[in-house]
Design an enzyme around this catalytic site. Structure first.
Site, mmCIF file in Angstrom:
data_model
loop_
_atom_site.group_PDB
_atom_site.id
_atom_site.type_symbol
_atom_site.label_atom_id
_atom_site.label_comp_id
_atom_site.label_asym_id
_atom_site.label_seq_id
_atom_site.Cartn_x
_atom_site.Cartn_y
_atom_site.Cartn_z
ATOM 1 C CD1 TRP A 49 0.337 0.069 3.181
ATOM 2 C CD2 TRP A 49 -1.740 0.896 3.422
ATOM 3 N NE1 TRP A 49 0.189 0.467 4.490
ATOM 4 C CE2 TRP A 49 -1.077 0.980 4.667
ATOM 5 C CE3 TRP A 49 -3.053 1.353 3.333
ATOM 6 C CZ2 TRP A 49 -1.696 1.513 5.800
ATOM 7 C CZ3 TRP A 49 -3.674 1.877 4.465
ATOM 8 C CH2 TRP A 49 -3.000 1.955 5.670
ATOM 9 C CG ASP A 50 4.448 1.570 2.328
ATOM 10 O OD1 ASP A 50 3.768 0.608 2.713
ATOM 11 O OD2 ASP A 50 5.133 2.276 3.093
ATOM 12 C CG ASP A 70 1.753 -3.077 11.053
ATOM 13 O OD1 ASP A 70 0.933 -2.955 10.122
ATOM 14 O OD2 ASP A 70 2.969 -3.050 10.870
ATOM 15 N NE ARG A 124 9.064 -1.131 14.591
ATOM 16 C CZ ARG A 124 8.582 -1.302 13.339
ATOM 17 N NH1 ARG A 124 8.280 -0.264 12.592
ATOM 18 N NH2 ARG A 124 8.405 -2.511 12.857
ATOM 19 C CD GLU A 184 7.333 4.180 10.109
ATOM 20 O OE1 GLU A 184 8.388 4.334 10.782
ATOM 21 O OE2 GLU A 184 6.819 3.076 9.901
#
Ligand code: 9WN
Length: 458
Positions: free
Chosen positions: A49-50, A189, A224, A420
């Site tokens: 999808w990036d 995620d 993360r 990001e």
């Protein structure tokens, strides 16, 4: 790169010119010959999808690369139509990303060597991207227009096959929606939207002694997913891999299957873009069929994922039949759908304007006890989902808020860099510092041509 396109009135300001130029530099640095990496150090392969978000912005400065990126991805499409979530770069060492090619151990298919990709998918943003790249590229003169036509014709049947795979093989809940079978398939995620469903997935922390996380070498652990998350991620790959990533009967042998409102809204919006592509390619009957499928998907999203008690959409755990209680940005994304009933649109807007969200929209309810300003999809602001929210605002004629959001995103990236994701209170940049979709979508926001063609009159 040819950055000689007129960058729009907004980019006449110094801020816009700086942002434009820095975004072009990021995309130049992250180009890897025939595809774009999301970030050189953290994500050294091509992500599905990036590639779509990247192509949308890259189309302004280098349409040839935008098409090349999409083509590289779809050259790795599986015979069943699935588009893998990562296409591995054979020039990158196994140890540079975990889990790498040997761990996924995908067999050879078509003319592709074994271990060329992962076996899972990501949200099908690509029809939307193909149409947006086509619109931008065909405005750039005869050569770009011809290339755009050729690429669109090449992509169309492949995009249709991707939709077919998702709406049939992945219709695990038999209610007309696609299930994701791994949190990585959502692109969001470690979203709290999966917490309940993930609690039923066995967690074996010992897996992380045999399989070492590479992300923590290049990123801060507090930003993360946790080791507990990763042990489940690894376990779910092993479970899907055990039967060669087959979907038949998967519900009986796999612990995670969820219908995500964001994923399914993108799936429905992709049908609308396919309708536009089919019309452009002179296929009116196919265009009508795509529009019908978009309507059917919208109806199924409302029927299965709407929670009248919260006035927003939630992820459905297919194993238990329960909606997740978490209020996540994914629950707002059906706003992208033009056929959403007006009272539901109003309800989403109320939720978005509430103290739980606000613009730019964080990935999770700001008032939740476990809202985490640093940790990935559990609080931080992401540019791609805000870009989708803005698209939804435009679809339903909320032009002032769409403009407020556009400016907020432009300011956020200009002040903090092409990160990001961003701290939802301070705007501090988090995760990878030169992240491709942030750069690409910044170009799109500056150029401001992202109004969908099926936008309602304001
Ligand atoms: C796993 C590449 C990808 C994005 C996802 C984002 C993150 C990968 C990871 O990076 O996921 O696919 O290693 O954390 O969550 O949306 O596509 O940018």
């Amino acid at each position: 790169m040819h950055d000689n396109l007129p960058p729009t009135p907004a980019s006449k300001t110094e801020m816009s010119a700086e942002l434009w130029n820095s975004a072009v530099r990021v995309l130049d640095t992250n180009w890897a010959g025939d595809h774009m990496v999301p970030s050189r150090r953290l994500y050294p392969h091509q992500w599905s999808w990036d590639a779509a978000f990247i192509a949308i912005g890259l189309a302004y400065v280098n349409p040839t690369r935008a098409w090349r990126d999409l083509r590289s991805l779809f050259e790795a499409q599986w015979p069943d139509g699935r588009v893998p979530h990562i296409v591995f770069d054979p020039a990158t060492a196994e140890g540079d990303y975990f889990p790498g090619p040997a761990f996924w151990d995908v067999p050879a298919y078509g003319n592709r060597a074994a271990r060329g990709s992962t076996g899972i998918i990501q949200p099908p943003m690509h029809a939307i991207a193909a149409w947006e790249v086509y619109r931008r590229a065909s405005a750039h003169g005869a050569n770009c227009g011809q290339e755009a036509r050729t690429e669109l014709e090449w992509l169309y049947p492949r995009l249709v096959a991707q939709q077919r795979y998702l709406t049939t093989d992945r219709n695990l809940g038999r209610g007309g929606l696609a299930s994701i079978v791994h949190p990585w398939e959502s692109g969001l995620d470690n979203s709290p939207a999966w917490d309940e469903a993930m609690a039923n997935v066995p967690a074996d922390l010992a897996l992380l002694t045999t399989h070492r996380r590479r992300d923590l070498d290049v990123s801060h652990a507090a930003h993360r997913p946790t080791d507990l998350d990763y042990s489940r991620y690894v376990g779910l790959v092993l479970s899907y891999r055990a039967d060669g990533y087959a979907d038949a009967g998967l519900l009986d042998r796999h612990a995670f299957a969820v219908e995500c409102p964001a994923f399914n809204s993108i799936l429905a919006a992709a049908e609308l873009s396919l309708a536009q592509i089919a019309r452009e390619l002179g296929l009116p009957a196919e265009a009508a069929a795509h529009r019908d499928r978009a309507e059917q998907l919208t109806t199924a999203i409302v029927k299965r994922l709407w929670n009248p008690a919260t006035g927003t959409f939630h992820a459905l755990d297919v194993h238990t039949g329960k909606l997740s209680p978490a209020n996540c940005v994914s629950g707002l994304l059906p706003l992208m759908l033009p056929d959403l009933p007006a009272e539901l649109v109003e309800s989403i807007m109320t939720e978005m304007r509430s103290e739980r969200f606000g613009l730019p929209v964080p990935s999770y309810d700001r008032t939740a006890a476990d809202f985490d300003t640093m940790r990935y999809w559990r609080g931080p602001v992401w540019i791609n989902v805000n870009w989708l929210i803005r698209r939804g605002l435009l679809v339903h004629g909320f032009r002032d808020e769409a403009e407020e959001l556009r400016l907020a995103m432009v300011r956020l990236v200009h002040r903090n860099g092409h990160f990001e994701y961003f701290h939802p209170a301070t705007g501090e940049g988090l995760g990878a510092p030169t992240f491709s979709w942030t750069a690409a979508l910044s170009l799109d926001l500056l150029a401001d041509r992202s109004v969908p063609t099926y936008v309602k009159a304001g």
